[in-house]
Design an enzyme around this catalytic site. Sequence first.
Site, PDB file in Angstrom:
ATOM      1  N   ASP A 241       6.137   4.240   4.862  1.00 12.36           N
ATOM      2  CA  ASP A 241       7.019   3.381   5.624  1.00 12.36           C
ATOM      3  C   ASP A 241       7.141   1.884   4.600  1.00 12.36           C
ATOM      4  OD1 ASP A 241       4.336   3.214   6.478  1.00 12.36           O
ATOM      5  OD2 ASP A 241       4.971   1.924   7.907  1.00 12.36           O
ATOM      6  N   HIS A 242       6.183   1.967   3.570  1.00  9.89           N
ATOM      7  CA  HIS A 242       6.110   0.604   2.751  1.00  9.89           C
ATOM      8  C   HIS A 242       6.842   0.966   1.342  1.00  9.89           C
ATOM      9  CE1 HIS A 242       3.911  -1.636   5.540  1.00  9.89           C
ATOM     10  NE2 HIS A 242       3.747  -0.407   6.158  1.00  9.89           N
TER      11      HIS A 242
ATOM     12  N   HIS B 176       1.769   3.896   1.854  1.00 11.25           N
ATOM     13  CA  HIS B 176       2.209   4.707   2.975  1.00 11.25           C
ATOM     14  C   HIS B 176       3.640   4.527   3.153  1.00 11.25           C
ATOM     15  CE1 HIS B 176      -1.879   4.194   5.763  1.00 11.25           C
ATOM     16  NE2 HIS B 176      -1.771   5.325   4.820  1.00 11.25           N
TER      17      HIS B 176
ATOM     18  N   HIS C 267       5.879  -5.312  12.288  1.00 13.31           N
ATOM     19  CA  HIS C 267       5.164  -3.979  12.039  1.00 13.31           C
ATOM     20  C   HIS C 267       4.987  -3.393  13.513  1.00 13.31           C
ATOM     21  CE1 HIS C 267       2.606  -0.785  10.432  1.00 13.31           C
ATOM     22  NE2 HIS C 267       3.698  -0.828   9.578  1.00 13.31           N
TER      23      HIS C 267
ATOM     24  N   ASP D  52      -0.241  -3.899   5.810  1.00 13.33           N
ATOM     25  CA  ASP D  52      -0.901  -3.669   7.188  1.00 13.33           C
ATOM     26  C   ASP D  52      -2.328  -3.801   7.054  1.00 13.33           C
ATOM     27  OD1 ASP D  52       1.675  -2.523   7.560  1.00 13.33           O
ATOM     28  OD2 ASP D  52       0.890  -0.146   7.697  1.00 13.33           O
TER      29      ASP D  52
ATOM     30  N   HIS E 156      -7.322  -2.130   5.689  1.00 16.73           N
ATOM     31  CA  HIS E 156      -6.492  -0.802   6.263  1.00 16.73           C
ATOM     32  C   HIS E 156      -7.034   0.620   5.896  1.00 16.73           C
ATOM     33  CE1 HIS E 156      -2.891   0.453   8.211  1.00 16.73           C
ATOM     34  NE2 HIS E 156      -2.248   0.949   6.974  1.00 16.73           N
TER      35      HIS E 156
ATOM     36  N   HIS F  39       1.015  -1.179   0.031  1.00 15.68           N
ATOM     37  CA  HIS F  39      -0.044   0.002   0.071  1.00 15.68           C
ATOM     38  C   HIS F  39       0.908   1.294  -0.020  1.00 15.68           C
ATOM     39  CE1 HIS F  39       1.002  -0.640   4.380  1.00 15.68           C
ATOM     40  NE2 HIS F  39       0.469   0.738   4.508  1.00 15.68           N
TER      41      HIS F  39
END
Lengths: 304, 304
Positions: free
Chosen positions: A67-68, A65, A271, A213, A143, A63
């Site tokens: 941090d990914h 975000h 995570h 997530d 999510h 996805h």
Amino acid sequence: MADFSINILGCGSALPTTRHLATSQVVDLRDKLYMIDCGEGTQVQMRNMRVRFGRLAHIFISHLHGDHCFGLPGLISTLGMLGRTGELVVHGPKEVETYLRPVMDLFCRGMEFDVRFNTVDTRSHSLVMEDRSLSVWSIPLKHRIPTCGYLFAEKPKEAHIIREMTDFYQVPVRCMKDIKQGQDYVTPEGEVIPNARLTRPAATPKRYAFCSDTAYNRSIIPIIEGVDLLYHEATFAECDLARAKETFHSTARQAAEIARDAQVKRLVIGHYSARYDDLTDLHREAEAVFPGTILGNEGMVIPV
Amino acid sequence: MADFSINILGCGSALPTTRHLATSQVVDLRDKLYMIDCGEGTQVQMRNMRVRFGRLAHIFISHLHGDHCFGLPGLISTLGMLGRTGELVVHGPKEVETYLRPVMDLFCRGMEFDVRFNTVDTRSHSLVMEDRSLSVWSIPLKHRIPTCGYLFAEKPKEAHIIREMTDFYQVPVRCMKDIKQGQDYVTPEGEVIPNARLTRPAATPKRYAFCSDTAYNRSIIPIIEGVDLLYHEATFAECDLARAKETFHSTARQAAEIARDAQVKRLVIGHYSARYDDLTDLHREAEAVFPGTILGNEGMVIPV
């Protein structure tokens, strides 16, 4: 070395800490590498873990975000500087291309390899990619934005020839391929030698599921049922259950419940929220439901 | 602790290695922080070096190569998650905004602070920013794309009051400010007390110059003349001089020549090519021209 393993490059959450880095994993199937997520710092972690850049062919993004995926521009630039020529395929929600295209237009002019985007429908469980040894399927997750996990399913391998038996029956080389794939052998005299006498069955194909997530989401259970290894996010401890619900994340206990009810063989969690200096509670809470839960950590290599 | 120092977060070049990270520095002037460049991994290095996110007010970007700016989206996201409300100013070539705006539109919606872009003309030596304690000037550099260095010039500080003398003359509190700024004191009886009897002069203001990335470029010498500390890129050793010219970088020897001819007080080198496992040669080549050259390294804190 196992011939199917996962490398945990980062298993922290949105805020990186001195203990955990942003999400990234590399799935290694007989030396071919498949990356899942690419948080900031991934390329440095690849160096630290001696993951070979040249073996990487596919990147799967869960996805959009940061941090990914904030490690993608740096990794792609580095692959260019290392002289890559072969195509790189980036699979993920359609927003991945919206994000990366303009960045690449600014920074990656003149690069000698193509980056191809393959849009993944995060709402359906469907085939994302397959090659000779593997098929990868999406796992719809719950999510705050469109998100999916990925199921890596090894393809059945050919049976192993029992050399002593094929020598004994003087099986010609041209017949070996069929025998490996299950056919019997018929001698020039017409005698049928059953395949089972000529081969040992290949190892059962293995499966790995990556689910991060996601909020607690029982609808993934039929998809991941019985997998050899499940990585499930465990952002929070049970005391922060309300916060988990609010942010569409899971607790360690919920991760373990999914693992138990899907009868997976092994569970690794990750995570982790930056709020926990010590992960003992998360580990204990998961272990109470799913004994043997592995507490994921940077640098871990786990056989599937 | 020195009240004016630089923190080296990363001093590698385009390809990160296990030894050196992408470029970033934090200038610390009496606990107010100014970042120069923000390569991938900068926010993690800030954590490792315990640099306080809340003290950061300005970021200066030298040029739009990934190893100098790919850490910006992650750092800005993190500042948002940490609850920042005060404006952040990003100074740099106009392309910085072209790069960051779309990324922030995708990832930073709902953030409670503003990011303001201040376009720097990389071709002129001009004032970029000033506040109470500091002025920052651009230094035109010669690289493959528009690039500038930055000169950090501390403003003159107020003189120190000699408490025993002001007590002796019974100087009222309301006059102290003027005396700190150099005025004499006139007693109620009309006696003039010269300022020099009431104060000790403040320390001489210091200057720091950051010059990376750049080809050997003598036109910067008048700008950086006599600075207390110069960081100059030294991507290559003398044996790779041809490669330095081709890529618009400098050798360690050239960095030292600039430092010597500009009569700077101290020199720190960095931005090392990934090709050198061992930096002894670079250090020796610089030392031969500018004795005492500091070999920059991650984690170093250097007083200006």
